[in-house]
Design a protein around this motif. Sequence first.
Motif, PDB file in Angstrom:
ATOM      1  N   VAL A 117       0.887  -1.260   0.077  1.00  0.00           N
ATOM      2  CA  VAL A 117      -0.009   0.004   0.037  1.00  0.00           C
ATOM      3  C   VAL A 117       0.883   1.125  -0.035  1.00  0.00           C
ATOM      4  CG1 VAL A 117      -1.869   1.178   1.151  1.00  0.00           C
ATOM      5  CG2 VAL A 117      -1.730  -1.251   1.326  1.00  0.00           C
ATOM      6  N   ALA A 118       0.566   2.320  -0.730  1.00  0.00           N
ATOM      7  CA  ALA A 118       1.089   3.526  -0.784  1.00  0.00           C
ATOM      8  C   ALA A 118       0.278   4.451  -0.666  1.00  0.00           C
ATOM      9  CB  ALA A 118       1.882   3.495  -1.995  1.00  0.00           C
ATOM     10  N   GLY A 119       0.584   5.547   0.165  1.00  0.00           N
ATOM     11  CA  GLY A 119      -0.477   6.805   0.390  1.00  0.00           C
ATOM     12  C   GLY A 119       0.145   7.757   1.083  1.00  0.00           C
ATOM     13  N   LEU A 120      -0.882   8.907   1.077  1.00  0.00           N
ATOM     14  CA  LEU A 120      -0.369  10.030   1.801  1.00  0.00           C
ATOM     15  C   LEU A 120      -0.837  10.031   3.087  1.00  0.00           C
ATOM     16  CD1 LEU A 120       1.201  12.895   0.970  1.00  0.00           C
ATOM     17  CD2 LEU A 120      -1.218  13.711   0.292  1.00  0.00           C
ATOM     18  N   LEU A 121       0.080  10.355   4.117  1.00  0.00           N
ATOM     19  CA  LEU A 121      -0.275  10.403   5.337  1.00  0.00           C
ATOM     20  C   LEU A 121      -0.043  12.016   5.905  1.00  0.00           C
ATOM     21  CD1 LEU A 121      -1.119   9.174   8.410  1.00  0.00           C
ATOM     22  CD2 LEU A 121       1.421   8.689   8.500  1.00  0.00           C
ATOM     23  N   GLY A 125      -0.740  18.895   9.834  1.00  0.00           N
ATOM     24  CA  GLY A 125      -0.322  19.865   8.348  1.00  0.00           C
ATOM     25  C   GLY A 125       0.785  19.379   7.957  1.00  0.00           C
ATOM     26  N   HIS A 126       1.580  18.449   8.219  1.00  0.00           N
ATOM     27  CA  HIS A 126       2.414  17.689   7.301  1.00  0.00           C
ATOM     28  C   HIS A 126       2.078  16.614   6.585  1.00  0.00           C
ATOM     29  CE1 HIS A 126       5.257  20.561   9.511  1.00  0.00           C
ATOM     30  NE2 HIS A 126       4.532  20.466  10.613  1.00  0.00           N
ATOM     31  N   GLU A 127       2.657  16.277   5.520  1.00  0.00           N
ATOM     32  CA  GLU A 127       2.312  15.235   4.603  1.00  0.00           C
ATOM     33  C   GLU A 127       3.684  14.516   3.982  1.00  0.00           C
ATOM     34  OE1 GLU A 127      -1.877  16.581   2.460  1.00  0.00           O
ATOM     35  OE2 GLU A 127       0.102  17.012   1.399  1.00  0.00           O
ATOM     36  N   GLN A 128       3.406  13.201   4.116  1.00  0.00           N
ATOM     37  CA  GLN A 128       4.431  12.327   3.686  1.00  0.00           C
ATOM     38  C   GLN A 128       3.866  11.119   2.766  1.00  0.00           C
ATOM     39  OE1 GLN A 128       7.882  12.577   4.335  1.00  0.00           O
ATOM     40  NE2 GLN A 128       7.808  14.398   5.451  1.00  0.00           N
ATOM     41  N   THR A 129       4.575  10.432   1.934  1.00  0.00           N
ATOM     42  CA  THR A 129       4.176   9.423   1.178  1.00  0.00           C
ATOM     43  C   THR A 129       4.542   8.382   1.948  1.00  0.00           C
ATOM     44  OG1 THR A 129       3.678  10.593  -0.808  1.00  0.00           O
ATOM     45  CG2 THR A 129       4.104   8.288  -0.953  1.00  0.00           C
ATOM     46  N   ILE A 130       3.757   7.129   2.347  1.00  0.00           N
ATOM     47  CA  ILE A 130       4.271   6.125   3.043  1.00  0.00           C
ATOM     48  C   ILE A 130       4.168   4.784   2.146  1.00  0.00           C
ATOM     49  CG2 ILE A 130       4.345   7.314   5.388  1.00  0.00           C
ATOM     50  CD1 ILE A 130       1.766   5.717   5.719  1.00  0.00           C
ATOM     51  N   ARG A 131       4.515   3.881   2.348  1.00  0.00           N
ATOM     52  CA  ARG A 131       4.579   2.481   1.744  1.00  0.00           C
ATOM     53  C   ARG A 131       4.847   1.371   2.988  1.00  0.00           C
ATOM     54  NH1 ARG A 131       4.747   2.350  -3.631  1.00  0.00           N
ATOM     55  NH2 ARG A 131       5.731   4.130  -4.590  1.00  0.00           N
ATOM     56  N   PHE A 132       3.718   0.418   2.869  1.00  0.00           N
ATOM     57  CA  PHE A 132       3.812  -0.477   3.954  1.00  0.00           C
ATOM     58  C   PHE A 132       3.069  -1.868   3.111  1.00  0.00           C
ATOM     59  CE2 PHE A 132       0.290   2.395   4.571  1.00  0.00           C
ATOM     60  CZ  PHE A 132      -0.818   1.366   4.747  1.00  0.00           C
ATOM     61  N   PRO A 133       3.403  -2.831   3.849  1.00  0.00           N
ATOM     62  CA  PRO A 133       2.721  -4.189   3.506  1.00  0.00           C
ATOM     63  C   PRO A 133       1.550  -4.345   4.191  1.00  0.00           C
ATOM     64  CG  PRO A 133       4.470  -4.563   5.063  1.00  0.00           C
ATOM     65  CD  PRO A 133       4.803  -3.227   4.659  1.00  0.00           C
ATOM     66  N   ALA A 134       0.657  -4.917   3.543  1.00  0.00           N
ATOM     67  CA  ALA A 134      -0.998  -5.085   4.363  1.00  0.00           C
ATOM     68  C   ALA A 134      -1.259  -6.361   3.936  1.00  0.00           C
ATOM     69  CB  ALA A 134      -1.881  -3.932   4.091  1.00  0.00           C
ATOM     70  N   LYS A 135      -2.344  -6.865   4.927  1.00  0.00           N
ATOM     71  CA  LYS A 135      -2.932  -8.234   4.700  1.00  0.00           C
ATOM     72  C   LYS A 135      -4.429  -7.929   4.663  1.00  0.00           C
ATOM     73  CE  LYS A 135       0.398 -11.269   6.340  1.00  0.00           C
ATOM     74  NZ  LYS A 135       0.985 -12.569   7.349  1.00  0.00           N
TER      75      LYS A 135
END
Length: 183
Positions: A117-121, A125-135
């Motif tokens: 999964v990749a998305g915007l966290l 007021g601060h944003e970062q793109t994160i990636r992580f495994p999910a089941k």
Amino acid sequence: MLLRTLSAALLSLPLVANAATFTTLVPEKSEIQFHYEQMGVNMDGFFKGIDGSLHFDTDAPEKAQVTLEVQMQSVDTGSEEADSEVVKKEWFNASDFPTATFKAQSITPKADNEYEVAGLLSIKGHEQTIRFPAKVETTDEQATFSGSFSLLRGDYAIGEGAWSKFDIVANDVRIDFTIIATP
């Protein structure tokens, strides 16, 4: 005899789950936990206020749409004193930024029921793109999305002023989640 043998053979086949689409988040069954270190001691907490929207089709997971909102005032650290402290301006600044938001940008199948999964966290007021495994585990009645990722609290200005250093409260924070959805 042939009919009995055929029936027995069919009954021994594994059942294949039907495709399903899950569109209703179940906040009261969902959970977001956080884990960090303070003065060398492992600390934990969770958020009780989870909301959002999702659309997850088991036949087309790459087309999923997920937006989760976490109410920052709903934090539970196990201490009323700590709960009232972390919502202040130096930490979550919950009065100006009442929600943290995650919006999925892509969900890529990796193996059976496993995805990247990749998305915007967005926090404070601060944003970062994160990636992580999910089941994702599904039944006809429910989908359970689970996973874990790490973030650096400094990237989101969580802990300002005297708390911006990482000598007392570590910069690394692990987030574990279990999100429940129904059709």
